[in-house]
Design an enzyme around this catalytic site. Sequence first.
Site, PDB file in Angstrom:
ATOM      1  N   ASP A   8       9.174  32.700  50.504  1.00  0.00           N
ATOM      2  CA  ASP A   8       9.388  34.135  50.300  1.00  0.00           C
ATOM      3  C   ASP A   8       9.072  34.579  48.868  1.00  0.00           C
ATOM      4  O   ASP A   8       9.079  33.771  47.943  1.00  0.00           O
ATOM      5  CB  ASP A   8      10.859  34.491  50.575  1.00  0.00           C
ATOM      6  CG  ASP A   8      11.211  34.412  52.055  1.00  0.00           C
ATOM      7  OD1 ASP A   8      10.398  33.894  52.830  1.00  0.00           O
ATOM      8  OD2 ASP A   8      12.304  34.865  52.418  1.00  0.00           O
ATOM      9  N   HIS A  49      11.138  29.438  48.432  1.00  0.00           N
ATOM     10  CA  HIS A  49      10.580  30.573  47.671  1.00  0.00           C
ATOM     11  C   HIS A  49       9.414  30.131  46.786  1.00  0.00           C
ATOM     12  O   HIS A  49       9.521  29.127  46.093  1.00  0.00           O
ATOM     13  CB  HIS A  49      11.660  31.209  46.795  1.00  0.00           C
ATOM     14  CG  HIS A  49      12.798  31.773  47.589  1.00  0.00           C
ATOM     15  ND1 HIS A  49      13.817  30.992  48.075  1.00  0.00           N
ATOM     16  CD2 HIS A  49      13.052  33.045  48.003  1.00  0.00           C
ATOM     17  CE1 HIS A  49      14.663  31.761  48.757  1.00  0.00           C
ATOM     18  NE2 HIS A  49      14.219  33.011  48.723  1.00  0.00           N
TER      19      HIS A  49
HETATM   20 ZN   LIG Z   1      13.229  37.503  49.322  1.00  0.00          ZN
END
Ligand SMILES: [Zn+2]
Length: 229
Positions: A45, A191
Amino acid sequence: MKWLKWLILLLLVFSTNVSYAHETAQPIFKVHLQSHQKIIALTFDDGPDPYNTPKLLDVLRKGSVKATFFVLGKRANKYPTLLKRIAREGHEIGNHGYSHRQFRKLTPRELSWEIRNTDHIIIKSVGKKPHSFRSPYGEVTSAIENVASQVGYNFIEWSIDPRDWEKGQTAQRIQRAVESHLHTGGIVLLHDGGGNRQETVKAVRALIRELKKKGYVFATITELTNMNK
Ligand SMILES: [Zn+2]
């Protein structure tokens, strides 16, 4: 033939309504697979990020692993070359909203803009409509579900969260957290944006090696969600 005109108009309105009458997008946390095959999806992400994403893409390419990137519209707009590279190397690109705001605090208009604008940016850049959506902070509300389904998205959450974003997090701890929660049909939250993700990249390198040893196969989110249809 005025009535005919009205009839056609009525039919048009009706068919338009039908095409918009999606079911709401219920969030998917993991995929229940029929087979006993060990399959897992890695998701990243908050990118694309000019420092982390290329390093991560190199690691994925070396391991012949395809993953899913939930990108922010704002960053995708700023780094179109990076977005194109993600797509070119066979990964799936998902929509994570435009600017990582808390969606539950937005007006319906702002919410719709966040998702639709990101949708346009991705399509403009890679020429393909994304199918997967994840809200910032994984927030779920019926307003988010509605917009996501209206724009044609599967609403994707996760089932394995090693909290790679935490301050002082190490590759080894990230790796251990994933391995201790492993299950088939699992969706791993990681991430590639929002800070220095060197430890995440290292953890992914190790995870690819170790999970393959355990017999796991890596899939993109759309590959995974299509498996139980
Ligand atoms: Zn996020």
